[in-house]
Design a protein around this motif. Sequence first.
Motif, mmCIF file in Angstrom:
data_model
loop_
_atom_site.group_PDB
_atom_site.id
_atom_site.type_symbol
_atom_site.label_atom_id
_atom_site.label_comp_id
_atom_site.label_asym_id
_atom_site.label_seq_id
_atom_site.Cartn_x
_atom_site.Cartn_y
_atom_site.Cartn_z
ATOM 1 N N VAL A 111 -8.458 18.058 -14.481
ATOM 2 C CA VAL A 111 -8.749 16.575 -14.376
ATOM 3 C C VAL A 111 -9.346 16.188 -13.282
ATOM 4 O O VAL A 111 -9.423 16.838 -12.165
ATOM 5 C CB VAL A 111 -7.181 15.888 -14.526
ATOM 6 N N CYS A 112 -10.287 15.076 -13.505
ATOM 7 C CA CYS A 112 -11.335 14.997 -12.386
ATOM 8 C C CYS A 112 -10.383 14.335 -10.979
ATOM 9 O O CYS A 112 -9.576 13.443 -10.807
ATOM 10 C CB CYS A 112 -11.922 13.456 -12.889
ATOM 11 N N PRO A 113 -10.849 15.160 -9.941
ATOM 12 C CA PRO A 113 -10.167 14.830 -8.562
ATOM 13 C C PRO A 113 -10.593 13.376 -8.068
ATOM 14 O O PRO A 113 -9.780 12.779 -7.393
ATOM 15 C CB PRO A 113 -10.176 15.899 -7.685
ATOM 16 N N GLY A 114 -11.582 12.934 -8.310
ATOM 17 C CA GLY A 114 -12.503 11.854 -7.866
ATOM 18 C C GLY A 114 -11.913 10.483 -8.774
ATOM 19 O O GLY A 114 -12.510 9.496 -8.486
ATOM 20 N N ALA A 115 -11.010 10.809 -9.669
ATOM 21 C CA ALA A 115 -10.536 9.587 -10.770
ATOM 22 C C ALA A 115 -9.986 8.348 -9.646
ATOM 23 O O ALA A 115 -10.323 7.009 -9.887
ATOM 24 C CB ALA A 115 -9.717 10.064 -11.519
#
Length: 386
Positions: free
Chosen positions: A334-338
Amino acid sequence: MSEYSPHQDWDPRDEAVLDDQRAAYDTMRRRCPVAFSDYMQWSLFRHADVRRVLEDHATFSNAVSRHLSVPNAMNPPEHARFRRLIEPYFAPGPMRDFEPLCRDIADKLVDALPAEGEIEAMADLGQPFALQVQCTFMGWPDELHAPLQDWVTRQQTATLAGDREALIGLAQEFDSVIRGLLEERRLAGAQAPDDVTTRLMRERVDGRTLSDEETISIIRNWTAGELGTISACVGILLRYLAEHTDLQMRLRREPELLPAAIDEILRMDAPLMSNRRIATCPVTLGGRRIEAGERLTVLWGSANRDEAVFGDPDAFRLDRDPDLNLLYGAGIHVCPGAPLARMELRLFLQALLDRTQVLAAVADKPAVRAHFPAGGYSRVWTQVQR
């Protein structure tokens, strides 16, 4: 790659598909939800199949890149070591610290709009917002804005064309620019700016400092994601609000609804169309046999519109289960930069809605869809009244 070569179920580069990816994917989801093509190999259109692939990293490997990609193309346990290094940059504390700078960028861009008239949302807002936020977050000079935008455009063109030689050259070009920024900081020593780029250079994994190749790979992944995806989000959001004035006015009155509204709009119209995986062993998906070594294309732009999960995919609802929305992926990748992306988009829309009275579509200038691998639009003309 095995010798197994099924017939083509569809052509992802057909003009009709490229002109309206959403409509094409909606059709494929019903007609052939696991489909083969020479260009994408196996494409997954259904939410359930996509979710299965995302959560089974043993069967569906992320190691699909020919080049070092940290941590995007890594599997456990290597992935976890680098993921632990990256996540603190997007933790609540750093996001609170960056929020005033991000808000200032959004405010100034909106303040520079005409009091009344047409704008082209991608060129006037989406692209400059993404560029300025990325450079500010990383601690880079304004002089990088134009070359970075040109780099993203050429990368998208080369990806669509399947031009591996051009993609290798573009990666080397980007790496050269970042190496220059790293060398400047090394030469500055203790006087180097205390920014994200400098801090990444000092990170350690397995008891050692990151190599330049690892640092550059992390930065490349962040930059490509930011510049392409955030600008696409801006275009999608502006077009939707311009065509749904009731929602536009409601969000002006109730800005606390912005986070849920943004996620729902981007569920319907994906800013990032796909990711890749590779099968590590023979497996069956949707009744189709996939051999070890064959590539899969996970189509976010289809999975998030699956009628089996969302009913009418174009029905805007603020009460959906957020765990079903695959906007930022799922599973270990899952995108860490969300958290940063969500903050950027909230601040951008808040600035836009606070400083305008009307956003409207331009009747004689319909929005122009972007072509794969980009999502959203390449042109979005909008009438603005402040």
